[in-house]
Design a protein around this motif. Sequence first.
Motif, short mmCIF file in Angstrom:
data_model
loop_
_atom_site.label_atom_id
_atom_site.label_comp_id
_atom_site.label_asym_id
_atom_site.label_seq_id
_atom_site.Cartn_x
_atom_site.Cartn_y
_atom_site.Cartn_z
N TYR A 92 0.85 -1.19 0.00
CA TYR A 92 0.00 0.00 0.00
C TYR A 92 0.89 1.24 0.00
O TYR A 92 1.90 1.29 0.68
CB TYR A 92 -0.88 0.06 1.25
CG TYR A 92 -1.75 -1.14 1.47
CD1 TYR A 92 -3.00 -1.21 0.89
CD2 TYR A 92 -1.33 -2.18 2.27
CE1 TYR A 92 -3.83 -2.30 1.09
CE2 TYR A 92 -2.14 -3.28 2.48
CZ TYR A 92 -3.38 -3.33 1.89
OH TYR A 92 -4.17 -4.42 2.09
N ASP A 94 -0.81 4.40 0.20
CA ASP A 94 -1.67 5.46 0.74
C ASP A 94 -1.04 6.11 1.97
O ASP A 94 -1.06 7.32 2.13
CB ASP A 94 -3.04 4.90 1.12
CG ASP A 94 -3.73 4.23 -0.05
OD1 ASP A 94 -3.14 3.31 -0.62
OD2 ASP A 94 -4.84 4.65 -0.39
N LYS A 95 -0.48 5.28 2.86
CA LYS A 95 0.06 5.82 4.11
C LYS A 95 1.24 6.76 3.87
O LYS A 95 1.54 7.61 4.68
CB LYS A 95 0.45 4.69 5.05
CG LYS A 95 -0.77 3.94 5.53
CD LYS A 95 -0.53 3.29 6.84
CE LYS A 95 -1.83 2.70 7.31
NZ LYS A 95 -2.01 2.71 8.70
N SER A 101 -7.30 6.02 3.16
CA SER A 101 -7.70 4.84 2.39
C SER A 101 -6.57 3.81 2.38
O SER A 101 -5.45 4.07 2.78
CB SER A 101 -8.03 5.25 0.95
OG SER A 101 -6.89 5.82 0.34
N ARG A 102 -6.91 2.61 1.93
CA ARG A 102 -5.93 1.54 1.78
C ARG A 102 -6.12 0.93 0.39
O ARG A 102 -6.93 0.05 0.20
CB ARG A 102 -6.13 0.48 2.85
CG ARG A 102 -5.86 1.06 4.24
CD ARG A 102 -5.85 0.00 5.25
NE ARG A 102 -4.60 -0.74 5.07
CZ ARG A 102 -4.18 -1.68 5.89
NH1 ARG A 102 -4.88 -2.00 6.94
NH2 ARG A 102 -3.06 -2.30 5.70
#
Length: 109
Positions: A92, A94-95, A101-102
Amino acid sequence: VLTGDITENTYINGMRVKYNRNYRAGRDLFVNFLGLPDGSAIYGILANSRSVATGGFGVSANENMADGQDLNIIDVVIEDLKMSANEIPVLYFDKCDNAMSRTIQRGPF
């Protein structure tokens, strides 16, 4: 399950293991019924410049001029390579952007 110490015919606490849902779940997850290597690639010959080929390509340091030199492969036939890839995406980004979101990474970066 993997070692074969516990089989479907083993009894634990008076119950045959093959009827235990945890046994079945473990068997289905870890036993390689096809007998094929699991991964994203299979190699007939994997040559690394120095030492074992682990940790990704290009990771081993070439400390001497002779590292990665003088590899001769003569009269070798590689055939019938088969594999079974079971890909589980877990990457992922997103972080990195502080997103809530993921979203699974698909395709090239």
